[in-house]
Design a protein around this motif. Structure first.
Motif, PDB file in Angstrom:
ATOM      1  N   PRO A  73     -91.989  30.904 -75.938  1.00  0.00           N
ATOM      2  CA  PRO A  73     -93.179  31.483 -76.577  1.00  0.00           C
ATOM      3  C   PRO A  73     -92.804  32.715 -77.404  1.00  0.00           C
ATOM      4  O   PRO A  73     -91.752  33.312 -77.198  1.00  0.00           O
ATOM      5  CB  PRO A  73     -94.076  31.886 -75.402  1.00  0.00           C
ATOM      6  CG  PRO A  73     -93.402  31.453 -74.163  1.00  0.00           C
ATOM      7  CD  PRO A  73     -92.032  31.005 -74.491  1.00  0.00           C
ATOM      8  N   ALA A  74     -93.676  33.069 -78.297  1.00  0.00           N
ATOM      9  CA  ALA A  74     -93.493  34.300 -79.073  1.00  0.00           C
ATOM     10  C   ALA A  74     -93.581  35.489 -78.121  1.00  0.00           C
ATOM     11  O   ALA A  74     -94.233  35.414 -77.068  1.00  0.00           O
ATOM     12  CB  ALA A  74     -94.569  34.404 -80.149  1.00  0.00           C
ATOM     13  N   LYS A  75     -92.945  36.577 -78.482  1.00  0.00           N
ATOM     14  CA  LYS A  75     -92.984  37.788 -77.649  1.00  0.00           C
ATOM     15  C   LYS A  75     -94.415  38.275 -77.457  1.00  0.00           C
ATOM     16  O   LYS A  75     -94.734  38.908 -76.472  1.00  0.00           O
ATOM     17  CB  LYS A  75     -92.138  38.916 -78.263  1.00  0.00           C
ATOM     18  CG  LYS A  75     -90.686  38.547 -78.504  1.00  0.00           C
ATOM     19  CD  LYS A  75     -89.889  38.445 -77.241  1.00  0.00           C
ATOM     20  CE  LYS A  75     -88.418  38.280 -77.557  1.00  0.00           C
ATOM     21  NZ  LYS A  75     -87.803  37.120 -77.004  1.00  0.00           N
ATOM     22  N   THR A  76     -95.290  37.947 -78.404  1.00  0.00           N
ATOM     23  CA  THR A  76     -96.686  38.374 -78.326  1.00  0.00           C
ATOM     24  C   THR A  76     -97.574  37.401 -77.551  1.00  0.00           C
ATOM     25  O   THR A  76     -98.757  37.656 -77.382  1.00  0.00           O
ATOM     26  CB  THR A  76     -97.260  38.534 -79.748  1.00  0.00           C
ATOM     27  OG1 THR A  76     -97.105  37.301 -80.449  1.00  0.00           O
ATOM     28  CG2 THR A  76     -96.554  39.661 -80.497  1.00  0.00           C
ATOM     29  N   ALA A  77     -96.995  36.279 -77.085  1.00  0.00           N
ATOM     30  CA  ALA A  77     -97.778  35.296 -76.331  1.00  0.00           C
ATOM     31  C   ALA A  77     -98.278  35.908 -75.026  1.00  0.00           C
ATOM     32  O   ALA A  77     -97.705  36.871 -74.511  1.00  0.00           O
ATOM     33  CB  ALA A  77     -96.920  34.066 -76.043  1.00  0.00           C
ATOM     34  N   ASN A  78     -99.321  35.310 -74.457  1.00  0.00           N
ATOM     35  CA  ASN A  78     -99.878  35.859 -73.216  1.00  0.00           C
ATOM     36  C   ASN A  78     -98.973  35.547 -72.015  1.00  0.00           C
ATOM     37  O   ASN A  78     -98.068  34.716 -72.096  1.00  0.00           O
ATOM     38  CB  ASN A  78    -101.314  35.367 -72.995  1.00  0.00           C
ATOM     39  CG  ASN A  78    -101.411  33.869 -72.870  1.00  0.00           C
ATOM     40  OD1 ASN A  78    -100.465  33.182 -72.489  1.00  0.00           O
ATOM     41  ND2 ASN A  78    -102.578  33.338 -73.174  1.00  0.00           N
ATOM     42  N   LYS A  79     -99.204  36.240 -70.924  1.00  0.00           N
ATOM     43  CA  LYS A  79     -98.355  36.091 -69.739  1.00  0.00           C
ATOM     44  C   LYS A  79     -98.320  34.668 -69.192  1.00  0.00           C
ATOM     45  O   LYS A  79     -97.236  34.184 -68.839  1.00  0.00           O
ATOM     46  CB  LYS A  79     -98.781  37.068 -68.643  1.00  0.00           C
ATOM     47  CG  LYS A  79     -97.873  36.968 -67.422  1.00  0.00           C
ATOM     48  CD  LYS A  79     -98.269  37.884 -66.291  1.00  0.00           C
ATOM     49  CE  LYS A  79     -97.399  37.596 -65.081  1.00  0.00           C
ATOM     50  NZ  LYS A  79     -97.847  38.295 -63.906  1.00  0.00           N
ATOM     51  N   THR A 112     -82.699  39.688 -78.226  1.00  0.00           N
ATOM     52  CA  THR A 112     -82.726  40.032 -79.648  1.00  0.00           C
ATOM     53  C   THR A 112     -81.484  40.844 -79.941  1.00  0.00           C
ATOM     54  O   THR A 112     -81.081  41.696 -79.153  1.00  0.00           O
ATOM     55  CB  THR A 112     -83.984  40.847 -80.000  1.00  0.00           C
ATOM     56  OG1 THR A 112     -84.055  41.981 -79.151  1.00  0.00           O
ATOM     57  CG2 THR A 112     -85.238  40.014 -79.837  1.00  0.00           C
ATOM     58  N   SER A 113     -80.870  40.564 -81.069  1.00  0.00           N
ATOM     59  CA  SER A 113     -79.650  41.293 -81.412  1.00  0.00           C
ATOM     60  C   SER A 113     -80.028  42.667 -81.948  1.00  0.00           C
ATOM     61  O   SER A 113     -80.984  42.798 -82.697  1.00  0.00           O
ATOM     62  CB  SER A 113     -78.837  40.526 -82.446  1.00  0.00           C
ATOM     63  OG  SER A 113     -79.633  40.264 -83.577  1.00  0.00           O
ATOM     64  N   PRO A 114     -79.270  43.697 -81.526  1.00  0.00           N
ATOM     65  CA  PRO A 114     -79.597  45.048 -82.008  1.00  0.00           C
ATOM     66  C   PRO A 114     -79.302  45.142 -83.506  1.00  0.00           C
ATOM     67  O   PRO A 114     -78.366  44.547 -84.001  1.00  0.00           O
ATOM     68  CB  PRO A 114     -78.671  45.953 -81.198  1.00  0.00           C
ATOM     69  CG  PRO A 114     -77.577  45.058 -80.708  1.00  0.00           C
ATOM     70  CD  PRO A 114     -78.138  43.676 -80.658  1.00  0.00           C
TER      71      PRO A 114
END
Length: 117
Positions: A73-79, A112-114
């Motif tokens: 899921p996207a990082k903004t997806a719900n729990k 995520t790569s820095p």
């Protein structure tokens, strides 16, 4: 007429449910606490010619089959979506549900790569 699916509940019983599912049931299905099955209780597999969610052949982030996500899921997806992803990745539904969304992303998300600013 509504489409009917079959869901195995926490107690093992098979229940016929009309779509769309009530929100609490959908959330438990998304988390992996319930499983979509065939009428006889065998594991559900979407037919080869059936689109997983009716949106294209390539799964988009958060798309689901039998209640569990096909892709991260996207990082903004719900729990609940992240709980379902953790279950796909090998966690138990109870273990994943007991974690925070941030913990789920950290443990089961793609790092995520820095940036090199």
């Amino acid at each position: 007429m509504a489409e009917t699916i079959y869901v195995r509940g926490e107690g093992g019983g098979i229940h016929a449910m009309d779509l769309p599912l009530p929100e609490p049931i959908q959330e438990r299905l998304t988390k992996g606490m319930l499983q979509r099955v065939n009428e006889d209780g065998s594991p559900y597999t979407a037919p080869a010619d059936e689109e997983p969610t009716g949106v294209g052949k390539t799964p988009a982030p958060g798309q689901q089959v039998a209640g569990l996500p096909l892709t991260e899921p996207a990082k903004t997806a719900n729990k609940p979506e992240w709980v379902g992803w953790a279950v796909v990745k090998g966690a138990t539904p109870e273990e994943a549900d007991g974690m925070t969304k941030a913990d789920l992303i950290e443990k089961y998300g793609t790092p995520t790569s820095p940036s090199n600013d």
